[in-house]
Design a protein around this motif. Sequence first.
Motif, PDB file in Angstrom:
ATOM      1  N   LYS A 143       5.725  17.083  23.386  1.00 24.72           N
ATOM      2  CA  LYS A 143       6.266  15.928  23.950  1.00 24.72           C
ATOM      3  C   LYS A 143       5.722  14.913  22.899  1.00 24.72           C
ATOM      4  CE  LYS A 143       6.188  12.388  27.674  1.00 24.72           C
ATOM      5  NZ  LYS A 143       6.035  11.320  26.827  1.00 24.72           N
ATOM      6  N   LEU A 144       4.575  14.908  22.338  1.00 27.86           N
ATOM      7  CA  LEU A 144       3.943  13.959  21.311  1.00 27.86           C
ATOM      8  C   LEU A 144       5.108  14.098  20.076  1.00 27.86           C
ATOM      9  CD1 LEU A 144       1.980  12.240  19.908  1.00 27.86           C
ATOM     10  CD2 LEU A 144       0.677  14.386  19.184  1.00 27.86           C
ATOM     11  N   PHE A 145       5.128  15.210  19.647  1.00 27.29           N
ATOM     12  CA  PHE A 145       6.011  15.355  18.347  1.00 27.29           C
ATOM     13  C   PHE A 145       7.644  14.883  18.669  1.00 27.29           C
ATOM     14  CE2 PHE A 145       2.611  17.809  16.818  1.00 27.29           C
ATOM     15  CZ  PHE A 145       2.530  17.689  15.772  1.00 27.29           C
ATOM     16  N   VAL A 146       8.188  15.160  19.842  1.00 27.07           N
ATOM     17  CA  VAL A 146       9.349  14.930  20.035  1.00 27.07           C
ATOM     18  C   VAL A 146       9.631  13.343  20.215  1.00 27.07           C
ATOM     19  CG1 VAL A 146      11.218  14.813  21.993  1.00 27.07           C
ATOM     20  CG2 VAL A 146      10.098  17.131  21.285  1.00 27.07           C
ATOM     21  N   ASP A 147       8.668  12.681  20.851  1.00 33.77           N
ATOM     22  CA  ASP A 147       8.494  11.209  21.066  1.00 33.77           C
ATOM     23  C   ASP A 147       8.488  10.608  19.794  1.00 33.77           C
ATOM     24  OD1 ASP A 147       8.719  11.762  23.883  1.00 33.77           O
ATOM     25  OD2 ASP A 147       6.729  11.287  24.133  1.00 33.77           O
ATOM     26  N   LEU A 148       7.616  10.904  18.865  1.00 28.70           N
ATOM     27  CA  LEU A 148       7.591  10.409  17.503  1.00 28.70           C
ATOM     28  C   LEU A 148       8.593  10.532  16.704  1.00 28.70           C
ATOM     29  CD1 LEU A 148       3.838  11.479  16.648  1.00 28.70           C
ATOM     30  CD2 LEU A 148       4.543   8.986  16.902  1.00 28.70           C
ATOM     31  N   TYR A 168      10.984   7.190  15.428  1.00 28.04           N
ATOM     32  CA  TYR A 168      11.075   6.913  13.959  1.00 28.04           C
ATOM     33  C   TYR A 168      12.130   7.711  13.370  1.00 28.04           C
ATOM     34  CZ  TYR A 168       6.322   4.567  14.472  1.00 28.04           C
ATOM     35  OH  TYR A 168       5.531   3.976  14.821  1.00 28.04           O
ATOM     36  N   HIS A 169      13.254   8.037  14.197  1.00 28.30           N
ATOM     37  CA  HIS A 169      14.579   8.461  13.702  1.00 28.30           C
ATOM     38  C   HIS A 169      14.488   9.651  12.830  1.00 28.30           C
ATOM     39  CE1 HIS A 169      16.138   5.061  15.640  1.00 28.30           C
ATOM     40  NE2 HIS A 169      15.348   4.372  14.888  1.00 28.30           N
ATOM     41  N   LEU A 170      13.649  10.743  13.007  1.00 32.01           N
ATOM     42  CA  LEU A 170      13.496  11.989  12.189  1.00 32.01           C
ATOM     43  C   LEU A 170      14.247  13.041  12.481  1.00 32.01           C
ATOM     44  CD1 LEU A 170       9.581  11.931  12.146  1.00 32.01           C
ATOM     45  CD2 LEU A 170      11.101  10.475  10.800  1.00 32.01           C
ATOM     46  N   VAL A 171      15.153  12.825  13.510  1.00 27.28           N
ATOM     47  CA  VAL A 171      15.965  13.903  14.066  1.00 27.28           C
ATOM     48  C   VAL A 171      17.043  14.131  13.246  1.00 27.28           C
ATOM     49  CG1 VAL A 171      17.058  14.997  15.761  1.00 27.28           C
ATOM     50  CG2 VAL A 171      15.170  13.617  16.316  1.00 27.28           C
ATOM     51  N   GLU A 172      17.082  15.432  12.752  1.00 27.47           N
ATOM     52  CA  GLU A 172      18.193  16.030  11.856  1.00 27.47           C
ATOM     53  C   GLU A 172      19.641  16.476  12.622  1.00 27.47           C
ATOM     54  OE1 GLU A 172      17.017  19.001   9.113  1.00 27.47           O
ATOM     55  OE2 GLU A 172      15.236  18.023   8.831  1.00 27.47           O
ATOM     56  N   GLU A 173      20.858  16.035  12.149  1.00 23.41           N
ATOM     57  CA  GLU A 173      22.006  16.184  13.000  1.00 23.41           C
ATOM     58  C   GLU A 173      22.294  17.576  13.356  1.00 23.41           C
ATOM     59  OE1 GLU A 173      25.254  14.395  11.417  1.00 23.41           O
ATOM     60  OE2 GLU A 173      24.371  12.442  11.289  1.00 23.41           O
ATOM     61  N   GLU A 174      21.814  18.438  12.268  1.00 25.28           N
ATOM     62  CA  GLU A 174      22.287  20.236  12.448  1.00 25.28           C
ATOM     63  C   GLU A 174      20.967  21.042  12.523  1.00 25.28           C
ATOM     64  OE1 GLU A 174      25.161  21.055  13.081  1.00 25.28           O
ATOM     65  OE2 GLU A 174      26.072  19.472  12.939  1.00 25.28           O
ATOM     66  N   ILE A 200       0.769  -1.144   0.087  1.00 26.23           N
ATOM     67  CA  ILE A 200      -0.116   0.198   0.182  1.00 26.23           C
ATOM     68  C   ILE A 200       0.929   1.265  -0.002  1.00 26.23           C
ATOM     69  CG2 ILE A 200      -1.798   1.244   1.059  1.00 26.23           C
ATOM     70  CD1 ILE A 200      -2.789  -1.302   2.425  1.00 26.23           C
ATOM     71  N   ARG A 201       0.656   2.131  -0.862  1.00 27.13           N
ATOM     72  CA  ARG A 201       1.364   3.145  -1.019  1.00 27.13           C
ATOM     73  C   ARG A 201       1.001   4.357  -0.373  1.00 27.13           C
ATOM     74  NH1 ARG A 201       0.809   3.398  -7.517  1.00 27.13           N
ATOM     75  NH2 ARG A 201      -1.312   2.834  -6.798  1.00 27.13           N
ATOM     76  N   TRP A 202       1.627   5.261   0.726  1.00 28.42           N
ATOM     77  CA  TRP A 202       1.069   5.906   1.545  1.00 28.42           C
ATOM     78  C   TRP A 202       2.034   7.351   1.294  1.00 28.42           C
ATOM     79  CZ3 TRP A 202      -1.785   4.607   6.442  1.00 28.42           C
ATOM     80  CH2 TRP A 202      -2.215   5.792   7.087  1.00 28.42           C
ATOM     81  N   GLY A 203       1.111   8.287   0.924  1.00 25.29           N
ATOM     82  CA  GLY A 203       2.041   9.611   0.560  1.00 25.29           C
ATOM     83  C   GLY A 203       1.969  10.487   1.796  1.00 25.29           C
ATOM     84  N   ALA A 204       3.134  11.019   2.064  1.00 22.41           N
ATOM     85  CA  ALA A 204       2.945  12.100   3.149  1.00 22.41           C
ATOM     86  C   ALA A 204       4.376  12.960   2.993  1.00 22.41           C
ATOM     87  CB  ALA A 204       3.454  11.227   4.403  1.00 22.41           C
ATOM     88  N   ALA A 205       4.233  14.053   3.607  1.00 21.48           N
ATOM     89  CA  ALA A 205       5.567  15.058   3.488  1.00 21.48           C
ATOM     90  C   ALA A 205       6.664  14.760   4.580  1.00 21.48           C
ATOM     91  CB  ALA A 205       4.895  16.421   3.659  1.00 21.48           C
ATOM     92  N   ILE A 206       7.583  14.305   4.217  1.00 21.54           N
ATOM     93  CA  ILE A 206       8.449  13.643   5.107  1.00 21.54           C
ATOM     94  C   ILE A 206       9.051  14.922   6.208  1.00 21.54           C
ATOM     95  CG2 ILE A 206      10.962  12.437   5.472  1.00 21.54           C
ATOM     96  CD1 ILE A 206       8.728  10.866   4.023  1.00 21.54           C
ATOM     97  N   ASN A 207       8.779  14.242   7.442  1.00 16.68           N
ATOM     98  CA  ASN A 207       9.234  15.491   8.412  1.00 16.68           C
ATOM     99  C   ASN A 207       8.415  16.282   8.624  1.00 16.68           C
ATOM    100  OD1 ASN A 207      11.298  13.744   9.006  1.00 16.68           O
ATOM    101  ND2 ASN A 207      13.013  15.361   9.349  1.00 16.68           N
ATOM    102  N   GLY A 208       6.965  16.243   7.698  1.00 11.42           N
ATOM    103  CA  GLY A 208       6.202  17.462   7.965  1.00 11.42           C
ATOM    104  C   GLY A 208       4.993  17.000   8.491  1.00 11.42           C
ATOM    105  N   PHE A 209       3.845  17.873   8.880  1.00  7.63           N
ATOM    106  CA  PHE A 209       2.637  17.685   9.533  1.00  7.63           C
ATOM    107  C   PHE A 209       1.879  16.130   8.812  1.00  7.63           C
ATOM    108  CE2 PHE A 209      -1.705  17.691  10.737  1.00  7.63           C
ATOM    109  CZ  PHE A 209      -1.759  18.334  11.907  1.00  7.63           C
ATOM    110  N   SER A 210       1.777  15.881   7.810  1.00  4.89           N
ATOM    111  CA  SER A 210       1.191  14.560   7.344  1.00  4.89           C
ATOM    112  C   SER A 210       1.886  13.267   7.655  1.00  4.89           C
ATOM    113  CB  SER A 210       1.011  14.585   5.702  1.00  4.89           C
ATOM    114  OG  SER A 210       2.183  14.841   4.862  1.00  4.89           O
ATOM    115  N   HIS A 211       3.461  13.560   7.678  1.00  5.58           N
ATOM    116  CA  HIS A 211       4.161  12.438   8.168  1.00  5.58           C
ATOM    117  C   HIS A 211       3.854  12.055   9.670  1.00  5.58           C
ATOM    118  CE1 HIS A 211       8.355  10.554   8.095  1.00  5.58           C
ATOM    119  NE2 HIS A 211       7.541   9.681   8.199  1.00  5.58           N
ATOM    120  N   PHE A 212       3.892  13.173  10.531  1.00  2.00           N
ATOM    121  CA  PHE A 212       3.556  13.118  11.958  1.00  2.00           C
ATOM    122  C   PHE A 212       2.237  12.427  12.071  1.00  2.00           C
ATOM    123  CE2 PHE A 212       7.499  15.659  12.560  1.00  2.00           C
ATOM    124  CZ  PHE A 212       8.173  14.855  13.716  1.00  2.00           C
ATOM    125  N   ALA A 213       1.357  12.854  11.232  1.00  2.00           N
ATOM    126  CA  ALA A 213      -0.105  12.238  11.352  1.00  2.00           C
ATOM    127  C   ALA A 213      -0.064  10.902  10.870  1.00  2.00           C
ATOM    128  CB  ALA A 213      -0.921  13.367  10.719  1.00  2.00           C
TER     129      ALA A 213
END
Length: 327
Positions: free
Chosen positions: A310-315, A319-325, A153-166
């Motif tokens: 907290k919700l966004f930080v935990d997600l 899911y390893h979305l934290v950018e290094e810089e 199933i192909r799921w579209g989302a803006a990576i690191n954006g709102f639709s990705h977190f949803a």
Amino acid sequence: MHIGRTIAFIGAIAAAVSVPMSGLLAEEFPSKPVQLVVPFKPGGGSDISARIFAKYASKYLPQKVIVTNIDGARGRTAELEVKRARPDGYMVLWQHQNIHMSVATGRSKYDYTAFDPVASTVRTDTALVVAKNSPLKTVADLNAVAKAKPGTIRWGAAINGFSHFAYLAYLEAVGLDEKHFHTIGMSGDQDRVIAMLQGNLDVAIIALSAARPFLDSGDIVMLGVMADERSEAYPNLPTLREQGINAPFYFDYMSFVPKGTPPERVKILREAWLKAIADPECRTELLKGWMIPTDIAGPKFDEYLKKQLKLFVDLAKKYHLVEEEAK
């Protein structure tokens, strides 16, 4: 005589200079228009909601509330503009959960505590949608296929954006993870809908206000609103919660002023904001546009902001979305 005149002259200058500083609290506020800064281009949900709200907020202040669009850097250009502005109450940020996403993913080094909160007054729901000819008729169908045939199933989302977190919040709620879907990075609600209509995407989460014309035309089908309960704006649209999925995820349009703004001025703005959102005409206009009036302020708003961050930080961490810089 000469020295005495010089001292007197310096004293007069000092007194004149000190007036504006102490006068921040003494002068009538606002004595000029208040800027409501939208971090995105005109025409989107942030802009439309801000313009409706500003029209009514202007009724409850001695000066108008004027919308100013400052686009760039996924909303951070506007955030920094307000953050660095003089803390006098004349520049107000109109931002949604993007303020949490930026710090959660490492794109920003500051969070909402870098500002003084005013209130949250408008909300937009999000919805899980599929194309009209999709074999997936319910969320039960969606989850069953994801488990039986992972990655198909192909799921579209803006990576690191709102639709990705949803999307990630949905996975958490149903006990699935990213391996169950083929995630395709795709920004923009309309782009995801068009990809569905072209047969290049199977499912996505988009803002309900953006989905409305496609729902009306029958080009897409909604599987559920990501909300706690049905809205008076669209009482016939079912929620995911009704189907046993606890994954509420909203766009909350929230207002902030620069840190250190005099509390008296924050109070004046907050009172005007709450009067505006209680205005029957304002509420009617928002509901017609599938936008929901809210009145979150004071300690309740502080607690909500803390919980959301907290919700966004935990997600992001899970899911390893934290950018290094972070810049």
